[in-house]
Design a protein around this motif. Structure first.
Motif, PDB file in Angstrom:
ATOM      1  N   GLN A 145       0.699  -1.336  -0.072  1.00  0.00           N
ATOM      2  CA  GLN A 145       0.059   0.120  -0.048  1.00  0.00           C
ATOM      3  C   GLN A 145       0.895   1.350   0.061  1.00  0.00           C
ATOM      4  O   GLN A 145       0.634   2.232  -0.432  1.00  0.00           O
ATOM      5  N   GLU A 146       1.999   1.264   0.785  1.00  0.00           N
ATOM      6  CA  GLU A 146       2.876   2.458   0.756  1.00  0.00           C
ATOM      7  C   GLU A 146       3.542   2.574  -0.717  1.00  0.00           C
ATOM      8  O   GLU A 146       3.813   3.840  -1.180  1.00  0.00           O
ATOM      9  N   LEU A 147       3.848   1.569  -1.183  1.00  0.00           N
ATOM     10  CA  LEU A 147       4.629   1.615  -2.625  1.00  0.00           C
ATOM     11  C   LEU A 147       3.311   2.300  -3.508  1.00  0.00           C
ATOM     12  O   LEU A 147       3.727   2.993  -4.549  1.00  0.00           O
ATOM     13  N   ASN A 148       2.102   1.571  -3.416  1.00  0.00           N
ATOM     14  CA  ASN A 148       1.285   2.185  -4.025  1.00  0.00           C
ATOM     15  C   ASN A 148       0.999   3.914  -4.085  1.00  0.00           C
ATOM     16  O   ASN A 148       0.796   4.543  -4.921  1.00  0.00           O
ATOM     17  N   ARG A 149       1.047   4.084  -2.738  1.00  0.00           N
ATOM     18  CA  ARG A 149       0.857   5.633  -2.437  1.00  0.00           C
ATOM     19  C   ARG A 149       2.071   6.384  -3.069  1.00  0.00           C
ATOM     20  O   ARG A 149       1.886   7.546  -3.474  1.00  0.00           O
ATOM     21  N   THR A 153       1.781   9.476  -5.804  1.00  0.00           N
ATOM     22  CA  THR A 153       2.553  10.675  -5.467  1.00  0.00           C
ATOM     23  C   THR A 153       3.364  11.304  -6.361  1.00  0.00           C
ATOM     24  O   THR A 153       3.473  12.268  -6.949  1.00  0.00           O
ATOM     25  N   PHE A 154       4.426  10.408  -6.793  1.00  0.00           N
ATOM     26  CA  PHE A 154       5.476  10.617  -7.688  1.00  0.00           C
ATOM     27  C   PHE A 154       5.080  10.858  -8.927  1.00  0.00           C
ATOM     28  O   PHE A 154       5.502  11.995  -9.641  1.00  0.00           O
ATOM     29  N   GLN A 158      -2.794   7.933 -10.075  1.00  0.00           N
ATOM     30  CA  GLN A 158      -3.353   6.783  -9.501  1.00  0.00           C
ATOM     31  C   GLN A 158      -2.960   5.519 -10.262  1.00  0.00           C
ATOM     32  O   GLN A 158      -3.536   5.293 -11.375  1.00  0.00           O
ATOM     33  N   PRO A 159      -1.928   4.803  -9.539  1.00  0.00           N
ATOM     34  CA  PRO A 159      -1.749   3.461 -10.568  1.00  0.00           C
ATOM     35  C   PRO A 159      -2.867   2.528 -10.678  1.00  0.00           C
ATOM     36  O   PRO A 159      -3.698   2.384  -9.831  1.00  0.00           O
ATOM     37  N   PHE A 214       2.670  -5.588  -9.514  1.00  0.00           N
ATOM     38  CA  PHE A 214       2.553  -4.792 -10.848  1.00  0.00           C
ATOM     39  C   PHE A 214       1.822  -3.831 -10.610  1.00  0.00           C
ATOM     40  O   PHE A 214       0.845  -3.593 -10.299  1.00  0.00           O
ATOM     41  N   LEU A 215       2.600  -2.428 -10.990  1.00  0.00           N
ATOM     42  CA  LEU A 215       1.847  -1.150 -10.988  1.00  0.00           C
ATOM     43  C   LEU A 215       1.950  -0.574 -12.438  1.00  0.00           C
ATOM     44  O   LEU A 215       3.025  -0.365 -12.701  1.00  0.00           O
ATOM     45  N   ALA A 216       0.959  -0.109 -13.019  1.00  0.00           N
ATOM     46  CA  ALA A 216       0.899   0.690 -14.200  1.00  0.00           C
ATOM     47  C   ALA A 216       0.431   2.235 -13.696  1.00  0.00           C
ATOM     48  O   ALA A 216      -0.335   2.194 -13.319  1.00  0.00           O
ATOM     49  N   CYS A 217       1.584   2.902 -14.110  1.00  0.00           N
ATOM     50  CA  CYS A 217       1.235   4.327 -13.526  1.00  0.00           C
ATOM     51  C   CYS A 217       1.311   5.457 -14.705  1.00  0.00           C
ATOM     52  O   CYS A 217       1.285   6.565 -14.323  1.00  0.00           O
TER      53      CYS A 217
END
Length: 251
Positions: A145-149, A153-154, A158-159, A214-217
């Motif tokens: 959840q922190e990685l997603n946050r 932010t960066f 929202q990914p 996996f995060l698509a940003c």
């Protein structure tokens, strides 16, 4: 600044002629030889060119240029309109694609890795003999959840996240843009998580079955930092006026 001197500096700094790419890197459309103001942007498009002209730009510097492997050659339709806007207003178009992805200081992936808090960075993601991404570790593991946050932010978006990997997350690989196929390399090399810009249908099941996050940003969002930082670097080094123009794209 003389255009040829600017091009030589960018060639040397980005090592633009090394490796293969999907497009020509460097000068794509020639304009006036003396450059005082540069507009930077992620992707070449009509809105960017119109706004650059309104801003008084001598050159437009982008990550995604106009010309790509496999596209039609004739300068007709929207391609003609884009090119004619540049030529009629004597504006140069400069584009740097993979060289800006892989640069260890000014590149999209190195900047993202640092911004997300990774340490011990190493090149990652081979494309025809050249790595284009970066990977590293968190000094102290973080929750999914922190990685997603942090990613939201960066990248200011929202990914779309499939958080099926370990908790805590200790390692992460990053390749900006449309690098979902390189997810396989991240899995094979044992990274806890992988970030790129886009996602394909098959990714969800692969993330779940491999137990890898996996995060698509966002393709655009993950490639905004490099071109903006490159422009800021040129402004500081050569006392040029540089303006970043955002043409947001949710993809």
């Amino acid at each position: 600044m003389d255009r040829s001197a600017l091009l030589q500096y960018l060639e040397t700094t980005l090592r633009a002629s090394e490796g293969q790419d999907y497009c020509p890197n460097g000068l794509q459309v020639e304009g006036r030889s003396e450059i005082t103001k540069i507009v930077t942007g992620v992707s070449a498009c009509q809105e960017l060119f119109d706004r650059a002209h309104q801003a008084g730009a001598d050159a437009v510097l982008v990550h995604h240029g106009l010309f790509w492997t496999g596209m039609p050659y004739p300068l007709t339709g929207l391609t003609y309109r884009r090119v004619s806007t540049l030529i009629k207003n004597d504006i140069n178009l400069l584009a740097y694609h993979l060289p800006l992805d892989r640069h260890p200081e000014l590149g999209n992936n190195a900047l993202a890795a640092q911004g997300l808090g990774l340490t011990d960075l190493v090149p990652f993601g081979d494309y025809k003999g050249y790595p284009i991404g970066f990977a590293g570790h968190f000094q102290v593991g973080i929750s999914p959840q922190e990685l997603n946050r942090r990613a939201a932010t960066f990248f200011d978006q929202q990914p779309q996240a499939f958080l099926h990997g370990p908790d805590p997350v200790s390692s992460l690989a990053i390749i900006s843009g449309g690098a979902q196929k390189e997810f396989y390399q991240a899995i094979d090399q044992g990274y806890d998580a992988f970030i790129t810009g886009e996602v394909s249908e098959w990714v969800m099941n692969l993330a779940r079955e491999s137990q890898t996050h996996f995060l698509a940003c966002g393709h655009y969002a993950t490639e905004r930092c490099g071109i903006r930082t490159l422009g800021e670097h040129l402004a500081e080094k050569f006392s040029l006026e540089v303006e970043f123009i955002d043409v947001p794209n949710p993809i």
